[in-house]
Scaffold this motif. Structure first.
Motif, PDB file in Angstrom:
ATOM      1  N   ARG A   1       0.830  -1.202   0.000  1.00  0.00           N
ATOM      2  CA  ARG A   1       0.000   0.000   0.000  1.00  0.00           C
ATOM      3  C   ARG A   1       0.870   1.260   0.000  1.00  0.00           C
ATOM      4  N   LEU A   2       1.900   1.269   0.843  1.00  0.00           N
ATOM      5  CA  LEU A   2       2.745   2.463   0.924  1.00  0.00           C
ATOM      6  C   LEU A   2       3.489   2.707  -0.385  1.00  0.00           C
ATOM      7  N   HIS A   3       4.031   1.642  -0.974  1.00  0.00           N
ATOM      8  CA  HIS A   3       4.710   1.809  -2.251  1.00  0.00           C
ATOM      9  C   HIS A   3       3.737   2.314  -3.320  1.00  0.00           C
ATOM     10  N   HIS A   4       2.547   1.785  -3.296  1.00  0.00           N
ATOM     11  CA  HIS A   4       1.535   2.174  -4.274  1.00  0.00           C
ATOM     12  C   HIS A   4       1.189   3.662  -4.126  1.00  0.00           C
ATOM     13  N   VAL A   5       0.930   4.079  -2.892  1.00  0.00           N
ATOM     14  CA  VAL A   5       0.516   5.469  -2.652  1.00  0.00           C
ATOM     15  C   VAL A   5       1.651   6.438  -2.950  1.00  0.00           C
ATOM     16  N   ALA A   6       2.885   6.010  -2.666  1.00  0.00           N
ATOM     17  CA  ALA A   6       4.023   6.919  -2.860  1.00  0.00           C
ATOM     18  C   ALA A   6       4.248   7.250  -4.324  1.00  0.00           C
ATOM     19  N   THR A   7       3.737   6.399  -5.195  1.00  0.00           N
ATOM     20  CA  THR A   7       4.082   6.583  -6.608  1.00  0.00           C
ATOM     21  C   THR A   7       2.877   6.840  -7.506  1.00  0.00           C
ATOM     22  N   SER A   8       1.644   6.709  -6.975  1.00  0.00           N
ATOM     23  CA  SER A   8       0.506   6.899  -7.885  1.00  0.00           C
ATOM     24  C   SER A   8      -0.226   8.192  -7.565  1.00  0.00           C
ATOM     25  N   GLU A   9      -0.763   8.783  -8.611  1.00  0.00           N
ATOM     26  CA  GLU A   9      -1.481  10.042  -8.445  1.00  0.00           C
ATOM     27  C   GLU A   9      -2.752   9.833  -7.617  1.00  0.00           C
ATOM     28  N   PHE A  10      -3.049  10.764  -6.739  1.00  0.00           N
ATOM     29  CA  PHE A  10      -4.284  10.664  -5.963  1.00  0.00           C
ATOM     30  C   PHE A  10      -5.470  10.994  -6.870  1.00  0.00           C
ATOM     31  N   ALA A  11      -6.608  10.381  -6.589  1.00  0.00           N
ATOM     32  CA  ALA A  11      -7.824  10.728  -7.319  1.00  0.00           C
ATOM     33  C   ALA A  11      -8.408  12.030  -6.773  1.00  0.00           C
TER      34      ALA A  11
ATOM     35  N   HIS B   1     -13.945   2.066  -4.368  1.00  0.00           N
ATOM     36  CA  HIS B   1     -14.171   2.693  -5.667  1.00  0.00           C
ATOM     37  C   HIS B   1     -12.864   3.128  -6.317  1.00  0.00           C
ATOM     38  N   PHE B   2     -12.113   4.015  -5.627  1.00  0.00           N
ATOM     39  CA  PHE B   2     -10.888   4.540  -6.258  1.00  0.00           C
ATOM     40  C   PHE B   2      -9.670   3.648  -6.006  1.00  0.00           C
ATOM     41  N   LYS B   3      -9.733   2.876  -4.934  1.00  0.00           N
ATOM     42  CA  LYS B   3      -8.619   1.985  -4.567  1.00  0.00           C
ATOM     43  C   LYS B   3      -7.299   2.728  -4.385  1.00  0.00           C
ATOM     44  N   LYS B   4      -7.365   3.974  -3.962  1.00  0.00           N
ATOM     45  CA  LYS B   4      -6.177   4.781  -3.646  1.00  0.00           C
ATOM     46  C   LYS B   4      -6.659   6.045  -2.939  1.00  0.00           C
ATOM     47  N   PRO B   5      -5.757   6.882  -2.477  1.00  0.00           N
ATOM     48  CA  PRO B   5      -6.187   8.106  -1.820  1.00  0.00           C
ATOM     49  C   PRO B   5      -6.998   8.984  -2.776  1.00  0.00           C
ATOM     50  N   VAL B   6      -7.982   9.657  -2.230  1.00  0.00           N
ATOM     51  CA  VAL B   6      -8.830  10.512  -3.067  1.00  0.00           C
ATOM     52  C   VAL B   6      -9.143  11.808  -2.322  1.00  0.00           C
ATOM     53  N   PHE B   7      -9.054  12.907  -3.046  1.00  0.00           N
ATOM     54  CA  PHE B   7      -9.532  14.185  -2.516  1.00  0.00           C
ATOM     55  C   PHE B   7     -11.002  14.359  -2.897  1.00  0.00           C
TER      56      PHE B   7
END
Lengths: 476, 476
Positions: free
Chosen positions: A306-316, A359-365
């Motif tokens: 999860r941390l690797h994913h969040v560190a490198t992918s754009e937030f929704a 839904h987004f499967k990553k951080p979202v604003f």
């Protein structure tokens, strides 16, 4: 910077340095000092596993009955004992641990006892909360509290590298900031014998500040004072909520980071929040590899991924209005929520977690919330019914950041204060910022403990605070 | 660390970057945003002095009536107005300021007014304290609060680079730490209507924490819990004193740094304190050159010389007993003190300042104070009457650091607690640290505001705290 800091710290070699400089130090004599994690006595020789807190890894020490005169005393000194050991560092690159120390002398600095509560067996988190003075010696809390420290530093480094000015906003306050929550009162009056005015009310002229005072719930309004001078500022300090909520996510005392940026709109505000989170995650991944590996193994198996994913992918990014549509669509597809969904509601944690996890499967604003459910200082959008807010939701936690563009228009802000029946006199200074050189500006608040929970996978806020304060609990 | 932070912050160019990258940016179009410090209208062209808070320096902007359609509006927008200016950066290396901006367009983001209290004239510090929301825009406070921010970061960097773990010790506490000073009470009881027990006392079972609670005066005892796990730790957070002392050096709320080191004796404790102070001074000298130059010119003419001197010279060390002899010798040579001098007294500020300013002419550690005037946790020396304490005195301030080796011997500490009629039950956890793996350890406390006063030459603590809290004052 001619200072040679190495000189100051020469007396003992830290275990972290033994691992880092193993190749140079192999074969040399070193002195280490630390605490016993385990002892194995094989009669003529034995092994001591030592940790000095300088890194997550232990050091294996080999002791020999023929060399160490106090062999038996050491063998029975107990888990938790403090030792100072002089010996030769051996490289053992072929074995699981690449170094071990052949002890020449072992001084027992402080023994332990069989009553030592942190024996090596597994203990419940509930029990460990009753041993807050000793629990930092366990693997879990050594990992959590180093991550906490490294994350705090990463936040300072992120902002300082960008030229932000760190502002210590006041802890004791006489205003209620945003009316955000229940406040603790701060007083020097004698509660056994409260002084009274002629009218029978509490006589605050006899209190320390000549008026009633409270613990801050947010430093934002004061941070804005400084953003209007320095452009980019941030706070990082304790804040308080006297809320009677005994949940895994709420503490009465917690630390917040509140950046505030002049000439910055909501989109840039989100850019900075996203960059900050990614920076902190990357920094912790780099500097707490051993700690995260343990946490990933024993606390939260999805943590590293999860941390690797969040560190490198754009937030929704999604508007509140679209988020409501997504939730309504989910309900029509059979998703069940405890709280009803319709435009105008404040999102519940279950809604937030659906959005970010399913839904987004990553951080979202989520942006542009209805004005009614947000604070008075948020900028009114052109539609007249939403405000330029942006909350960041992350998997496993829900809301971790709450931000907004601030209302910079004096007349609009005055009207809003009036509409909400707030006292304009209380906000005189805040309104002054709109009178003299007002500008587009934005900021956000990051709950530091929620961030540490996110970084460690630990799911109870009591376990990421050195000495947590919650309803009925302020021990240690 | 693949993150490109530059990308996030591209929208405007900060004035600090214009100065830093002048050679590359000269001749290019840039957009700046900031606040007007002064406007000179020469009829067909004019000068705007702009500051955006990114550095101490202002930017000179040249505007031309023929180019800027809103020339007259800008010329009368007023000191303090917020502008966004697009133009071409010109190198003017032959002139006192090496760059200026030729404006193409000037947008008035927020006008100011003639009532703006921070007009360019000189104002008293007392008046500026009534304008805490605006005073960061003045030269003095822009310098002071940037130095404060940079010094705070230098402290974090110093300790983190040495592997120290940052610990957030609790703000709300139910113990009185060292009995060091008057405490603020923290409560959610309704003071208008205090609940009572059958015996007529305040019923604290109805208070938030089920007991009376206070604001911390020191995080040391809790920091020790963590030093016994991590070896080297430090705190950096707010502490409180409810003392009714209205002096230039006392505030009710101030920040403290409290490092705590395992396997560290008093001499090493002083080494670390000295290295830390020198590091912070060097760091601020390097990163706040413009600010310090101004402070040296207008606030304290000896500032730069003193800081350079302290950053590079060894601190003196003298025992309390020898310090008393030095003071007695001074008296015999005609020096006058308001307070009498004899072995056993607590040193007064006048004594401290004589030692550091007149006798040693540099920072000095005074060590091994009489046990009677020091806290219970300090290690008893072999003479039985002094303790292993070390206070650091600096010119212009007096005491800036108070440190000690802690009593690590369980029996000695228990006896001392008993002798002082303290409640051993209150110190159960603290004594546990001596039961399980006790070791030689030391620490110190640095008052952050006193450090900032020392770094800036500012002589009133109210002027180094964003929003100071003192007797009768908790506004803003």
């Amino acid at each position: 910077m001619s200072l040679d800091l190495e000189e100051v710290f020469v007396e003992r070699t830290k275990i972290a340095a033994l691992y880092a400089d193993a190749e140079q130090l192999g074969g040399t004599e070193v002195t280490v000092a630390g605490w016993v994690r385990s002892v194995r006595d094989m009669k003529n020789f034995g092994f001591v596993t030592l940790n000095d807190g300088s890194c997550f890894k232990d050091l294996q020490v080999v002791m020999n009955r023929e060399i160490c005169a106090n062999y038996d005393a050491v063998a029975s000194c107990g888990v938790g004992a403090a030792l100072i050991i002089h010996g030769v560092l051996e490289l053992t690159l072929e074995r699981p641990q690449p170094i071990e120390l052949q002890a020449h002398t072992i001084a027992i600095e402080g023994a332990s006892s069989p009553e030592y509560p942190m024996q090596k067996k597994r203990q419940s988190l509930e029990y460990l909360r009753t041993q807050q003075h000793l629990r930092p010696r366990t693997n879990l809390f050594r990992a959590v509290f180093r991550v906490r420290s490294v994350a705090a530093y990463a936040i300072h480094k992120f902002f300082q590298d960008q030229g932000f000015v760190y502002v210590n906003t006041p802890i004791i306050t006489t205003s209620d900031a945003e009316g955000a929550g229940e406040m603790f009162q701060v007083t020097t009056l004698d509660l056994e014998n409260i002084p009274r005015t002629d009218a029978g009310k509490v006589d605050y002229t006899q209190d320390f500040f000549d008026t009633s005072a409270h613990l801050t719930v947010s430093g934002q309004l004061q941070a804005e004072n400084f953003a209007m001078a320095f452009g980019d500022v941030y706070t990082f300090g304790p804040t308080f909520r006297a809320e009677n909520s005994n949940t895994r996510r709420h503490a009465a005392e917690f630390w917040m980071i509140e950046p505030e940026m002049a000439f910055c709109d909501l989109a840039q505000d989100m850019d900075i929040a996203e960059a900050m989170l990614q920076y902190v995650i990357s920094y912790v991944l780099e500097h707490c590899a051993d700690e995260l590996e343990m946490l990933n193994k024993f606390v939260d198996k999805g943590l590293l991924e999860r941390l690797h994913h969040v560190a490198t992918s754009e937030f929704a990014r999604v508007s509140y209005t679209d988020a409501i549509s997504i939730l309504e669509e989910a309900i029509s597809q059979g998703e069940k929520f405890n709280y009803p969904v319709k435009w105008g509601i404040d999102l519940q944690t279950e809604h937030e977690r659906y959005l970010t996890e399913k839904h987004f499967k990553k951080p979202v604003f989520v942006t542009d919330y209805p004005a009614e459910i947000k604070a008075f200082y948020m900028r009114t959008n052109d539609d007249g019914k939403t405000v330029a807010a942006a909350d960041c939701l992350v998997p496993g936690i829900g809301e971790i950041i709450g931000g907004s563009q601030r209302e910079e228009r004096l007349d609009v802000l005055e009207q809003r204060i009036k509409d909400l029946d707030m006292d304009p006199e209380q906000y005189k200074y805040y309104l002054d910022l709109r009178r003299y050189g007002s500008c587009t500006h934005s900021g956000f608040g990051l709950g530091f403990e929620r961030l540490v929970m996110y970084l460690t996978g630990v799911d109870n806020i009591r376990d990421v605070i050195p000495h947590p304060r919650t309803v009925g609990n302020a021990e240690f």
